[in-house]
Design an enzyme around this catalytic site. Structure first.
Site, short mmCIF file in Angstrom:
data_model
loop_
_atom_site.label_atom_id
_atom_site.label_comp_id
_atom_site.label_asym_id
_atom_site.label_seq_id
_atom_site.Cartn_x
_atom_site.Cartn_y
_atom_site.Cartn_z
N ARG A 274 -5.92 46.39 26.28
CA ARG A 274 -6.11 46.68 27.70
C ARG A 274 -5.15 47.76 28.03
O ARG A 274 -4.43 48.22 27.35
CB ARG A 274 -5.57 45.45 28.26
CG ARG A 274 -6.26 44.13 28.06
CD ARG A 274 -7.59 43.99 28.92
NE ARG A 274 -8.12 42.55 28.61
CZ ARG A 274 -9.08 42.43 27.83
NH1 ARG A 274 -9.29 42.99 26.60
NH2 ARG A 274 -9.60 41.01 27.71
N GLU B 169 -19.48 37.87 38.16
CA GLU B 169 -20.93 38.37 38.95
C GLU B 169 -20.36 38.04 40.43
O GLU B 169 -21.13 38.67 41.14
CB GLU B 169 -21.78 37.18 38.44
CG GLU B 169 -22.20 37.18 37.11
CD GLU B 169 -23.03 38.50 36.63
OE1 GLU B 169 -23.16 39.23 37.82
OE2 GLU B 169 -23.88 38.41 35.85
N TYR C 170 -16.35 34.93 38.17
CA TYR C 170 -15.35 36.00 38.67
C TYR C 170 -16.23 37.22 38.65
O TYR C 170 -16.06 38.02 39.65
CB TYR C 170 -14.22 35.80 37.79
CG TYR C 170 -12.99 36.98 38.35
CD1 TYR C 170 -12.44 37.00 39.30
CD2 TYR C 170 -12.91 38.32 37.50
CE1 TYR C 170 -11.51 37.78 39.97
CE2 TYR C 170 -11.82 38.97 37.86
CZ TYR C 170 -11.21 38.91 38.90
OH TYR C 170 -10.36 39.95 39.56
P1 NAD Z 1 -3.45 36.78 43.20
O1 NAD Z 1 -3.93 35.51 42.73
O2 NAD Z 1 -1.93 36.79 43.10
O3 NAD Z 1 -3.80 36.84 44.76
C1 NAD Z 1 -4.92 36.32 45.24
C2 NAD Z 1 -4.57 35.88 46.70
O4 NAD Z 1 -5.89 35.52 47.33
C3 NAD Z 1 -3.74 34.65 46.57
O5 NAD Z 1 -2.85 34.73 47.45
C4 NAD Z 1 -4.90 33.38 47.02
O6 NAD Z 1 -4.04 32.61 47.30
C5 NAD Z 1 -5.71 34.03 47.95
N1 NAD Z 1 -6.99 33.49 47.74
C6 NAD Z 1 -7.60 32.94 46.97
N2 NAD Z 1 -8.90 32.77 47.58
C7 NAD Z 1 -9.01 32.68 48.87
C8 NAD Z 1 -9.78 32.36 49.80
N3 NAD Z 1 -10.90 31.51 49.77
N4 NAD Z 1 -9.20 32.66 51.18
C9 NAD Z 1 -8.00 33.48 51.40
N5 NAD Z 1 -7.13 33.54 50.32
C10 NAD Z 1 -7.61 33.40 49.05
O7 NAD Z 1 -4.23 37.87 42.16
P2 NAD Z 1 -3.73 39.49 42.58
O8 NAD Z 1 -3.51 39.75 41.01
O9 NAD Z 1 -2.75 40.01 43.45
O10 NAD Z 1 -5.23 40.07 42.72
C11 NAD Z 1 -5.57 40.30 44.17
C12 NAD Z 1 -7.02 40.97 44.05
O11 NAD Z 1 -7.24 42.08 43.34
C13 NAD Z 1 -8.06 40.01 43.63
O12 NAD Z 1 -9.16 40.09 44.53
C14 NAD Z 1 -8.25 40.32 42.27
O13 NAD Z 1 -9.67 39.99 41.95
C15 NAD Z 1 -8.09 41.72 42.22
N6 NAD Z 1 -7.86 42.34 41.05
C16 NAD Z 1 -6.39 42.25 40.30
C17 NAD Z 1 -6.34 42.67 39.19
C18 NAD Z 1 -4.81 42.47 38.48
O14 NAD Z 1 -4.69 42.82 37.29
N7 NAD Z 1 -3.81 41.83 39.23
C19 NAD Z 1 -7.36 43.29 38.35
C20 NAD Z 1 -8.47 43.24 38.85
C21 NAD Z 1 -8.65 42.79 40.11
N1 UDP Z 2 -4.14 37.22 26.08
C1 UDP Z 2 -3.16 36.61 24.87
N2 UDP Z 2 -2.28 35.59 25.19
C2 UDP Z 2 -2.05 34.99 26.12
C3 UDP Z 2 -2.87 35.68 27.45
C4 UDP Z 2 -3.74 36.51 27.16
O1 UDP Z 2 -3.61 37.20 23.64
O2 UDP Z 2 -1.10 34.25 26.35
C5 UDP Z 2 -5.30 38.07 25.81
C6 UDP Z 2 -6.46 37.76 26.31
O3 UDP Z 2 -7.18 36.94 25.35
C7 UDP Z 2 -6.96 38.99 26.45
C8 UDP Z 2 -5.79 40.00 27.16
O4 UDP Z 2 -4.70 39.11 26.61
O5 UDP Z 2 -7.69 39.53 25.65
C9 UDP Z 2 -5.57 40.30 28.64
O6 UDP Z 2 -5.70 38.94 29.18
P1 UDP Z 2 -5.58 38.53 30.85
O7 UDP Z 2 -5.84 37.19 31.10
O8 UDP Z 2 -4.26 39.24 31.05
O9 UDP Z 2 -6.66 39.66 31.49
P2 UDP Z 2 -8.28 39.85 31.37
O10 UDP Z 2 -8.74 39.10 30.05
O11 UDP Z 2 -8.62 39.31 32.53
O12 UDP Z 2 -8.19 41.33 31.13
#
Ligand code: NAD
Ligand code: UDP
Length: 313
Positions: free
Chosen positions: A210, A146, A144
């Site tokens: 976070r 990289e 994810y």
């Molecule tokens: P999500 O998993 O709900 O949404 C991702 C969507 O992409 C899904 O609908 C999935 O089916 C689709 N998808 C995955 N691989 C695909 C492919 N190869 N072709 C077409 N569709 C594909 O996640 P989200 O939280 O809505 O995240 C959306 C974007 O925001 C992602 O790129 C994620 O990396 C980025 N992001 C989200 C967060 C967060 O906290 N929610 C944080 C950092 C970055």
């Molecule tokens: N985490 C936790 N319990 C859970 C799920 C996640 O303590 O049931 C912790 C996880 O180890 C991390 C933080 O919550 O320290 C945020 O995790 P999340 O997977 O939501 O996002 P990311 O680690 O990608 O920021």
């Protein structure tokens, strides 16, 4: 009115973005392979004549005519992106090459949903955009982290080499309605556990931090970023700088749900960042954006969503 492509449009953030763009009167094409996306996320507006959905994996080329592209396709939760890590890297790298190629052909402006994970386990706190990160290239999160770092490289090289109009958003933890109940992210996990009266699983000692941004604020940030002048590319941090430990989050969710769940401790996953908080000065200056929703208010909305989902799955 613009024709706008949202990849990952059936996911958590993508579906809210599609909805906002439709409300603004644009034509929206949602492209999704439904890996983590769900039909139920787009049900509210599936009948809108300005909305179109296409089941497609962005690892394969796509030929459509659009004015703007938001590239959100990529599983975002550790459980899902680690399930098929090779596909995760392909989605970020091959997927970005395909959407950038599309943007180049149709001269569309393109925004990349990057992530705070590009900072890895940061040694600088809070993290400004100028920080290059501390990322393990060979760990479980690397597919994810990289992948997203390489996607940023591709965006900037297409910008320099082909004069593409790009925008790169580094998204920090975002939560809200339509998160997948089983995706293992901390907010959805804790709320679902609290509502079911099951133990709240804190990984490690819960002192890791976070900063949680409510989805409405994030979607507003995406649209504002897309609207910046062409000479603004980012990368720009989008997130809420209010920082909480995971243990604080657990207590807040127990309190807001009125749950009798107890906290239990489980091993900390490998490479789990110890702290994370965005420096959002650049977003304030360039986008005139800052998040408005307090954690407690956003959690209440999210809890309501999961309550309804539990009653009517
Ligand atoms: P999500 O998993 O709900 O949404 C991702 C969507 O992409 C899904 O609908 C999935 O089916 C689709 N998808 C995955 N691989 C695909 C492919 N190869 N072709 C077409 N569709 C594909 O996640 P989200 O939280 O809505 O995240 C959306 C974007 O925001 C992602 O790129 C994620 O990396 C980025 N992001 C989200 C967060 C967060 O906290 N929610 C944080 C950092 C970055
Ligand atoms: N985490 C936790 N319990 C859970 C799920 C996640 O303590 O049931 C912790 C996880 O180890 C991390 C933080 O919550 O320290 C945020 O995790 P999340 O997977 O939501 O996002 P990311 O680690 O990608 O920021």
């Amino acid at each position: 009115m613009k024709r706008i492509l949202v990849t990952g449009g059936a996911g958590f953030l993508g579906s809210h973005l599609c909805e906002k763009l439709l409300r603004e009167g644009h034509e929206v094409l949602c492209v999704d392979n439904f890996y983590t996306g769900r039909r139920s996320n787009i049900l509210n507006f599936i009948k809108n004549p300005l909305f179109e959905v296409l089941r497609h994996d962005i690892c394969f080329p796509l030929y459509v005519e659009v004015d703007e592209i938001y590239n959100l396709a990529c599983p975002a939760s550790p459980i899902h992106y680690q399930f098929d890590p090779v596909q995760t890297t392909k989605t970020s790298v091959h997927g970005s090459i395909n959407v950038l190629g599309l943007a180049k052909r149709v001269k569309a402006k393109i925004l990349q949903a990057s992530t705070s994970e590009v900072y890895g386990d940061p040694e600088i706190h809070p993290q400004p955009e100028s920080y290059w990160g501390n990322v393990n290239p060979v760990g479980f999160r690397s597919c994810y982290d990289e992948g997203k770092r390489c996607a940023e490289t591709l965006f900037f090289d297409y910008h320099r080499q082909h004069k593409l109009r790009i925008k790169v958003a580094r998204i920090f933890n975002t939560y809200g309605p339509r998160m997948h109940p089983d995706d293992g992210r901390v907010v959805s996990n804790f709320i679902v556990q609290a509502l079911k009266g099951k133990p709240i699983t804190v990984y490690g000692d819960g002192s890791q931090t976070r900063s949680f941004c409510y989805m409405d604020d994030m979607i507003d940030g995406f649209v504002k970023l897309m609207g910046t002048p062409d000479n603004f590319t980012g990368p720009v941090n989008l997130g809420n700088p209010d920082e909480f430990s995971i243990l604080e989050l657990a207590s807040k969710i127990i309190e807001l749900t009125g749950s009798k769940s107890k906290i239990i401790y489980k091993p900390l996953p490998q490479d789990d960042p110890t702290q994370r908080k965005p420096d959002i000065k650049l977003a304030g200056k360039a986008l005139k954006w800052r998040p408005k929703v307090k954690l407690e208010d956003g959690l209440k909305e999210t809890i309501n969503y999961f309550r309804k989902l539990k009653a009517d799955p």
